[in-house]
Write a protein that holds these residues in place. Structure first.
Motif, PDB file in Angstrom:
ATOM      1  N   LYS A  27       0.845  -1.196   0.000  1.00 52.68           N
ATOM      2  CA  LYS A  27       0.000   0.000   0.000  1.00 52.68           C
ATOM      3  C   LYS A  27       0.880   1.246   0.000  1.00 52.68           C
ATOM      4  N   GLU A  37       1.437  -5.190   3.852  1.00 48.11           N
ATOM      5  CA  GLU A  37       0.273  -5.620   4.603  1.00 48.11           C
ATOM      6  C   GLU A  37       0.045  -7.104   4.347  1.00 48.11           C
ATOM      7  N   TRP A  44      -6.760  -7.688   7.249  1.00 44.19           N
ATOM      8  CA  TRP A  44      -5.496  -7.135   6.769  1.00 44.19           C
ATOM      9  C   TRP A  44      -4.856  -6.320   7.896  1.00 44.19           C
ATOM     10  N   ASN A  46      -0.646  -4.756   9.425  1.00 41.15           N
ATOM     11  CA  ASN A  46       0.722  -4.370   9.097  1.00 41.15           C
ATOM     12  C   ASN A  46       1.752  -5.297   9.729  1.00 41.15           C
ATOM     13  N   GLY A  81       0.247   2.841   8.560  1.00 41.08           N
ATOM     14  CA  GLY A  81      -1.061   2.236   8.449  1.00 41.08           C
ATOM     15  C   GLY A  81      -2.079   2.999   9.267  1.00 41.08           C
ATOM     16  N   ASP A  85      -5.938  -0.174  11.996  1.00 39.26           N
ATOM     17  CA  ASP A  85      -5.388  -1.407  11.435  1.00 39.26           C
ATOM     18  C   ASP A  85      -4.518  -2.115  12.472  1.00 39.26           C
ATOM     19  N   HIS A 114       2.510   2.316  14.516  1.00 42.47           N
ATOM     20  CA  HIS A 114       2.475   2.363  13.054  1.00 42.47           C
ATOM     21  C   HIS A 114       3.648   3.140  12.451  1.00 42.47           C
ATOM     22  N   ASP A 117       5.951   0.550  10.822  1.00 41.24           N
ATOM     23  CA  ASP A 117       5.448  -0.331   9.758  1.00 41.24           C
ATOM     24  C   ASP A 117       6.544  -0.622   8.732  1.00 41.24           C
TER      25      ASP A 117
END
Length: 340
Positions: A27, A37, A44, A46, A81, A85, A114, A117
Motif C-alpha cells: 500500500k 500488509e 489485513w 501491518n 497504516g 489497522d 504504526h 510499519d
C-alpha cells in the motif's frame, strides 16, 4: 478471501507459522513497492519492522511476483497504516529462500506503533527482453519490456556477468562482448534499467539488482549492446543419414568443420549422444569419407572425457585456430537413432 488455517509451531522467537501461505499486498506505493500488509485471521494488517531485513523483503517480492528487493524499509516511507489497522506480526526472521512470509519465524505480538510499519522496494515487473538492430537474434541493442512498452538499458556498471544472464534469458549461448555502446544504434523512448548488477547465476535480468525502473542519469548514447554466441549446434553432413557423416559445428553464423588432431572415440561418443544417435561405431568413427568440405575449420585438438552432454563442453583450441586442411576433417558414424 480464504481464511487462514495455520499450523502453529513453537519457536525460540515466539510462535512461527509454517506450511501456510497467506496473502501479501503493498500500500502507498506501486505494485512492487510500498508498505507491507498481510492477511491473517480474516483481516489485513501491518508488519512491525522489528527484525525486518532484506531477506524478508526478498520473500515479499518473490510472493508478489516482482523482481528482487532493492530496499527493506524500517520506517513508514509509504505512510503509516491506519490507527484502526492491527499490527499482526513482529520480530520476523527469514532466510530469504522462503516462498511466503508464513514460512518465516515471527511473533504474533502487537507491541509496535504504526511508525514502525515495514515496507519494501522491489524491482518492478517486466515481461521480457530482446535484441534489436543486430545481425541475428543473439546480437543487438538490449531492450526491456515494461508494462507493454520497450525501453533500453544504460551501460552504467554493465559487464560480462550481466551479459551472461541476458544471453541465457534470450536462449543464446555464452557472451562474446558486452557494453557495445551505439554499435547497434541509439534507442528511443524510456531507459528502463540502470546500474544492473548480476552475479551471472541468475536466469533472467529481473532477478538481478538494479535501480528502480526508469531511474537513471543516462542518454541513449549509453544504451547497452551485447553479442552472444548463437545456440551451439552440431550436425553430420554428406553421409547416408543424419547419424553418419562429416562433423560440422555452427559458430558466428557459419557452419564449419572439425580437425581430426587428437580426435578419438571419447569425442565421437559425445557427438553421437548430442545427436541422439546411439554410440560411435568403433571401426568407422575415425574412417575418412569421400568428398571434401570447403569453408571454415572451426575446431582443432578437441579433447572430451566422453561424459559431456555436448561437444561445446569439451576442451579445444580457440575457435578458428588450427594447423589443418580439409583432408583432416573429422567424420563420425553412429549406431543409429536412439529410441525415445
Amino acid at each position: 478471501m480464504l481464511s487462514l488455517l495455520p499450523l502453529l509451531v513453537a519457536s525460540c522467537l515466539g510462535v512461527a507459522i509454517s506450511e501456510t501461505q497467506f496473502s501479501v499486498r503493498l500500500k502507498g506505493g506501486t505494485a512492487c513497492s510500498g508498505r507491507v500488509e498481510i492477511y491473517v485471521d480474516e483481516s489485513w494488517g501491518n508488519v512491525c519492522d522489528d527484525g525486518w531485513s532484506l531477506n524478508a523483503a526478498n520473500v515479499v517480492c518473490r510472493q508478489l511476483g516482482c523482481g528482487p528487493a532493492q530496499e527493506a524499509y524500517s520506517s513508514p516511507k509509504f505512510g503509516p497504516g491506519l490507527a484502526s489497522d492491527p499490527i499482526l506480526i513482529s520480530e520476523l526472521y527469514c532466510s530469504g529462500q522462503e516462498h511466503s512470509l508464513g514460512e518465516c519465524n515471527y511473533k504474533r505480538e502487537d507491541t509496535c506503533d504504526h511508525d514502525e510499519d515495514a515496507g519494501v522496494g522491489c524491482a518492478e515487473k517486466y515481461l521480457g527482453i530482446r535484441l534489436v538492430n543486430g545481425p541475428n537474434k543473439c546480437s543487438g541493442r538490449l531492450e526491456v519490456n515494461y508494462n507493454g512498452q520497450w525501453g533500453t538499458v544504460c551501460n552504467d556498471r554493465w559487464d560480462m556477468l550481466d551479459t551472461k544472464v541476458a544471453c541465457k534469458e534470450l536462449g543464446c549461448s555464452r557472451p562474446i562482448s558486452a557494453n557495445k555502446c551505439e554499435a547497434f544504434g541509439k534507442g528511443s523512448g524510456p531507459i528502463w534499467l540502470n546500474e544492473v548488477i548480476c552475479t551471472g547465476q541468475e536466469s533472467t535480468l529481473s532477478e538481478c539488482k538494479a535501480n528502480t525502473l526508469g531511474a537513471h542519469d543516462c542518454t541513449h548514447a549509453e544504451d547497452v549492446g551485447i553479442e552472444c554466441m548463437e545456440p551451439f549446434e552440431v550436425r553430420l553432413a554428406d553421409g547416408p543419414n543424419r547419424c553418419s557423416g562429416r562433423l560440422e559445428v555452427f559458430f558466428k553464423h557459419e557452419w564449419g568443420t572439425v580437425c581430426n588432431d587428437d580426435w578419438d572415440l571419447n569425442d565421437a561418443k559425445v557427438v553421437c549422444r548430442e545427436l541422439a544417435c546411439g554410440h560411435p561405431e568403433h571401426r568407422k568413427a575415425l574412417k575418412p569419407m569421400a568428398g571434401m568440405a570447403s569453408g571454415r575449420i572451426w575446431l582443432d585438438d578437441v579433447a572430451c572425457h566422453g561424459s559431456e552432454t555436448s561437444l561445446e563442453n569439451c576442451k579445444h583450441r580457440i575457435w578458428g585456430f588450427h594447423d589443418c586442411t580439409h583432408a583432416e576433417d573429422v567424420t563420425v558414424t553412429c549406431t543409429g537413432v536412439q529410441d525415445p
